[in-house]
Design a protein around this motif. Structure first.
Motif, PDB file in Angstrom:
ATOM      1  N   VAL A 185      35.421 -23.703  21.304  1.00  0.00           N
ATOM      2  CA  VAL A 185      35.022 -25.171  21.546  1.00  0.00           C
ATOM      3  C   VAL A 185      34.709 -25.676  20.430  1.00  0.00           C
ATOM      4  O   VAL A 185      33.951 -25.368  19.461  1.00  0.00           O
ATOM      5  CB  VAL A 185      34.062 -25.489  22.498  1.00  0.00           C
ATOM      6  N   LEU A 186      35.374 -27.056  19.950  1.00  0.00           N
ATOM      7  CA  LEU A 186      35.406 -27.706  18.612  1.00  0.00           C
ATOM      8  C   LEU A 186      34.560 -28.978  19.146  1.00  0.00           C
ATOM      9  O   LEU A 186      35.348 -29.758  20.069  1.00  0.00           O
ATOM     10  CB  LEU A 186      36.599 -27.740  17.928  1.00  0.00           C
ATOM     11  N   VAL A 187      33.310 -29.589  18.539  1.00  0.00           N
ATOM     12  CA  VAL A 187      32.845 -30.627  18.999  1.00  0.00           C
ATOM     13  C   VAL A 187      32.800 -31.528  17.627  1.00  0.00           C
ATOM     14  O   VAL A 187      32.690 -31.087  16.701  1.00  0.00           O
ATOM     15  CB  VAL A 187      31.236 -30.234  19.567  1.00  0.00           C
ATOM     16  N   PRO A 188      32.765 -32.807  17.913  1.00  0.00           N
ATOM     17  CA  PRO A 188      32.460 -33.649  16.780  1.00  0.00           C
ATOM     18  C   PRO A 188      31.365 -34.248  16.511  1.00  0.00           C
ATOM     19  O   PRO A 188      30.944 -35.270  16.266  1.00  0.00           O
ATOM     20  CB  PRO A 188      33.243 -35.098  17.580  1.00  0.00           C
ATOM     21  N   LEU A 189      30.467 -32.869  16.335  1.00  0.00           N
ATOM     22  CA  LEU A 189      29.183 -32.925  15.993  1.00  0.00           C
ATOM     23  C   LEU A 189      28.923 -32.117  14.665  1.00  0.00           C
ATOM     24  O   LEU A 189      29.548 -31.093  14.569  1.00  0.00           O
ATOM     25  CB  LEU A 189      28.366 -32.467  17.078  1.00  0.00           C
ATOM     26  N   ALA A 190      27.974 -32.716  13.881  1.00  0.00           N
ATOM     27  CA  ALA A 190      27.569 -31.715  12.851  1.00  0.00           C
ATOM     28  C   ALA A 190      26.672 -30.614  13.175  1.00  0.00           C
ATOM     29  O   ALA A 190      25.455 -30.873  13.520  1.00  0.00           O
ATOM     30  CB  ALA A 190      26.993 -32.639  11.483  1.00  0.00           C
ATOM     31  N   LEU A 191      27.127 -29.460  13.087  1.00  0.00           N
ATOM     32  CA  LEU A 191      26.288 -28.303  13.517  1.00  0.00           C
ATOM     33  C   LEU A 191      26.005 -27.419  12.429  1.00  0.00           C
ATOM     34  O   LEU A 191      26.974 -27.116  11.614  1.00  0.00           O
ATOM     35  CB  LEU A 191      27.040 -27.351  14.745  1.00  0.00           C
ATOM     36  N   GLU A 192      24.800 -27.039  12.232  1.00  0.00           N
ATOM     37  CA  GLU A 192      24.339 -26.172  10.958  1.00  0.00           C
ATOM     38  C   GLU A 192      25.227 -24.812  11.155  1.00  0.00           C
ATOM     39  O   GLU A 192      25.670 -24.194  10.078  1.00  0.00           O
ATOM     40  CB  GLU A 192      22.994 -25.856  11.002  1.00  0.00           C
ATOM     41  N   GLU A 193      25.199 -24.290  12.338  1.00  0.00           N
ATOM     42  CA  GLU A 193      25.901 -22.826  12.539  1.00  0.00           C
ATOM     43  C   GLU A 193      26.535 -23.153  13.962  1.00  0.00           C
ATOM     44  O   GLU A 193      26.066 -23.887  14.745  1.00  0.00           O
ATOM     45  CB  GLU A 193      25.187 -22.004  12.424  1.00  0.00           C
ATOM     46  N   GLU A 194      27.282 -22.168  14.323  1.00  0.00           N
ATOM     47  CA  GLU A 194      28.155 -22.146  15.609  1.00  0.00           C
ATOM     48  C   GLU A 194      27.063 -21.945  16.734  1.00  0.00           C
ATOM     49  O   GLU A 194      26.108 -21.242  16.341  1.00  0.00           O
ATOM     50  CB  GLU A 194      29.390 -21.330  15.819  1.00  0.00           C
TER      51      GLU A 194
END
Length: 132
Positions: free
Chosen positions: A25-34
């Motif tokens: 899943v690819l989300v439109p949020l900035a995540l530091e890590e998966e």
């Protein structure tokens, strides 16, 4: 996809490679890590990996720059436009006018463009994407 993975291995760290390739899943949020969830999918089996589109986009842009991919010539939007551009001569015509490393391995270039456009789409439309 072998050429694409080889390109990734020369340009990305193992952690970056995992971020780019292993998401479900690819989300439109900035995540530091998966984020790994203990929920299986048809494709991934026992776990679901969630990656942030900004990070995936940055990695795909690095790969696009490395091979000189003519991003502005690659279509966006319509369903299958990217695939058809590569399959029906658009990439070939562009390679004649704008040669570069990308044209030497168009299969690898396709995957660079695919991950690039997926992240862009997620961010532009503010929606998650799933890898089936």
């Amino acid at each position: 996809m072998d050429g694409f993975v080889a390109l990734c291995r020369t340009r990305l760290t193992d952690s970056e490679l995992s971020t780019l390739l292993d998401w479900s899943v690819l989300v439109p949020l900035a995540l530091e890590e998966e984020i790994v969830l203990p929920v299986g999918t048809a494709y991934s089996g026992e776990q679901t990996a969630v990656a942030g589109a900004p990070r995936v986009l940055a990695l795909a842009e690095r790969l696009a720059d490395a091979v000189g991919l003519p991003v502005d010539a690659i279509p966006t939007g319509e369903n299958l436009a990217l695939s058809l551009w590569f399959l029906e001569g658009g990439a070939e015509r562009t390679a004649r006018m704008r040669p570069g490393p990308w044209a030497a391995d168009r299969d690898a270039a396709f995957y660079v463009a695919l991950y690039l456009r997926a992240a862009q789409y997620s961010l532009r439309n503010g929606c998650p994407m799933t890898y089936p």
